[in-house]
Design a protein around this motif. Structure first.
Motif, short mmCIF file in Angstrom:
data_model
loop_
_atom_site.label_atom_id
_atom_site.label_comp_id
_atom_site.label_asym_id
_atom_site.label_seq_id
_atom_site.Cartn_x
_atom_site.Cartn_y
_atom_site.Cartn_z
N GLU A 419 -113.12 13.70 -31.85
CA GLU A 419 -113.51 12.37 -32.34
C GLU A 419 -113.21 11.30 -31.30
N THR A 420 -112.08 11.41 -30.62
CA THR A 420 -111.75 10.46 -29.56
C THR A 420 -112.78 10.54 -28.44
N GLN A 422 -115.93 11.54 -28.67
CA GLN A 422 -117.19 10.97 -29.10
C GLN A 422 -117.18 9.45 -29.05
N ASN A 423 -116.10 8.85 -29.50
CA ASN A 423 -116.00 7.39 -29.46
C ASN A 423 -116.06 6.88 -28.02
N CYS A 426 -119.66 7.13 -26.69
CA CYS A 426 -120.55 6.10 -27.25
C CYS A 426 -120.26 4.72 -26.66
N ARG A 427 -119.07 4.55 -26.10
CA ARG A 427 -118.75 3.27 -25.44
C ARG A 427 -119.25 3.23 -24.00
#
Length: 492
Positions: A419-420, A422-423, A426-427
């Motif tokens: 999850e980290t 992916q975030n 996306c940034r």
């Protein structure tokens, strides 16, 4: 006269052979198209005053406010490989400099404000289309985090400008850390004016690169700093699919900012040979040729600096060559680090370069969209197995499956939670870029129908390039076949 803008014009304090004093030429009926309110506030300027009658008069060149000292700067340049010993600001007038709220000195320049002594029979004006293109793309680049000049305002002049046809005239107010170019140094080098070269170099060091000032050879430090800044900048271009379109030495900023958005464009389908500029017949400034052209331009900068690097010519050439040899490594390091981030990798692996290369080659063969591939990989980063949303972007999805298996194996070596990862992806991987067909549609609506709605909507979308924006999903899509833009134009 009351001081509205706290100008402090350091470049105008240099000897007059650096510029020509010139007043903007007034226009018939100025009308504000758009004011960049956040940027105005960042500069310490009053948005209400700028959007009022006195501010619009200044932005249109109809008045010169207290403290401004309008000049056209002198520079030379290699244009498509051929040297012109005198170019200069032919349609741009530097009003002056301000120190912004962060303590950074910024130029305020009017582009399209009338002829100057450097206009070379040009009218010194700009058409609305070229002004809107620069506004859109420069602000998009700022939103993407790429060093760039900025657009403070766009103003209609109420007058026509003649190009192939008569078009609405406009003026762009451009903001930059400075407008000093490689070509500025070339201007004085071509004249053998070593005193001016030294004054210019000292000015640039004090303004942009103060660290070299205390070194044993500050001019060597300046060369090293500019090479590093340009290597990092061009890597940033490559990582977002940006094609400058006209990388002449007079369009390369010493400050390491993207400057002079003429026939620029963003790549849709990945292909290193992509060219959009209507005047680049042989692909000199194609997407994939930007790194070697940057090095070529920096070599011209080093040549201009030779008299400052050493008294002995041979020694100066040797010093310059040693520094220039670092460009490829600096660029490659920035590029690989950037692609690692785009792929969600935080550790170094010697096989990463081959993994990146394999993806790009697969994208080229499959005619996949550059921006969407990386964005969809970001969205797939939580998955533990293949089944990528990218598959429908490729003409050869089975090849992507092979590459994706390698990528997922590589991700297993990473210490970062999915999850980290992916975030973070996306940034760094935008959903929205200034797609050429969207830019052209906004320009066409403004020029032909007087409708600024598409321009305003596009600016709003591009201000948040990494965020999902419900209702604006179409702005992320590549063009349909009939929407494709195959050529872009300078606008001069």
């Amino acid at each position: 006269m009351m001081v509205i803008i706290p100008f402090d014009n350091s470049y105008a304090r240099l000897p007059e052979r650096f510029y020509a004093p010139v007043r903007p030429t007034g226009v018939a009926a100025p009308r504000l198209v758009r004011l960049n309110i956040p940027l105005a506030s960042e500069l310490g300027l009053d948005p209400d005053w700028l959007s009022g009658p006195e501010g619009i008069a200044m932005l249109a060149g109809n008045s010169v406010v207290a403290g401004a000292f309008p000049i056209a700067t002198a520079y030379a340049g290699h244009q498509f490989g051929g040297f012109s010993p005198q170019l200069g600001d032919g349609r741009a007038i530097l009003l002056g400099e301000v120190v912004d709220r962060h303590g950074q000195r910024r130029d305020i320049q009017l582009k399209g404000a009338g002829p100057t002594p450097f206009s070379r029979r040009g009218d010194g004006r700009a058409a609305l289309g070229s002004v809107l293109r620069e506004y859109i793309v420069s602000e998009a680049m700022a939103g993407l985090g790429v060093p760039t000049t900025r657009a403070l305002a766009a103003v209609l002049t109420g007058e026509g400008v003649r190009r192939e046809t008569v078009l609405p005239g406009a003026i762009l107010t451009r903001v930059a850390s400075s407008h000093i170019r490689i070509g500025t140094f070339q201007f004085f080098a071509a004249r053998g004016d070593v005193e001016a070269l030294r004054l210019l170099a000292d000015h640039v060091i004090a303004r942009h690169y103060p660290d070299p000032a205390g070194s044993g050879n500050p001019y060597l430090g300046l060369l090293e700093a500019v090479i590093a800044a340009q290597a990092a900048l061009v890597a940033r271009w490559m990582l977002i699919g940006f094609i400058h379109g006209v990388m002449n030495t007079d369009n390369m900023s010493i400050a390491g900012e993207t400057i002079d958005y003429g026939p620029c464009a963003f790549m849709d389908t990945y292909d290193p040979g992509t060219v959009f500029s209507s005047i680049d017949e042989y692909g000199r400034y194609s997407y994939g040729n930007q790194p070697p052209i940057a090095r070529w331009n920096l070599t011209r900068f080093a040549e201009a600096l030779l008299p400052l690097l050493a008294d002995d010519q041979d020694k100066a050439v040797s010093i310059a060559q040693d520094v220039l040899n670092h460009f490829d490594g600096l660029f490659q390091s920035s590029l690989v680090a950037g692609f690692r981030q785009k792929l969600g990798l935080v550790t170094d692996d010697p096989d990463d370069v081959e993994l990146i290369k394999a993806l790009l080659e697969t994208m080229q063969r499959g005619q996949a969209d550059f921006t969407l591939v990386f964005r969809r990989l970001s969205e797939d980063a939580l998955q533990a197995a293949n089944g990528s949303a990218c598959r429908d972007l490729f003409g050869n999805p089975a090849e992507l499956d092979d590459w994706e298996s390698r990528w997922r194996e590589r991700l297993l070596k990473e210490p970062v939670p999915a999850e980290t990862r992916q975030n973070a992806m996306c940034r760094i991987n935008p959903l929205f870029i200034p797609r050429n067909h969207r830019v052209e549609a906004a320009i066409q609506a403004a020029v032909e129908q007087g409708d600024l709605g598409p321009f305003e909507e596009l600016i709003a979308v591009l201000a948040r390039p990494y965020d999902r924006q419900p209702g604006r999903e179409d702005y992320a899509l590549p063009p349909a076949f009939h929407e494709r833009v195959t050529a872009t134009f300078c606008g001069t």
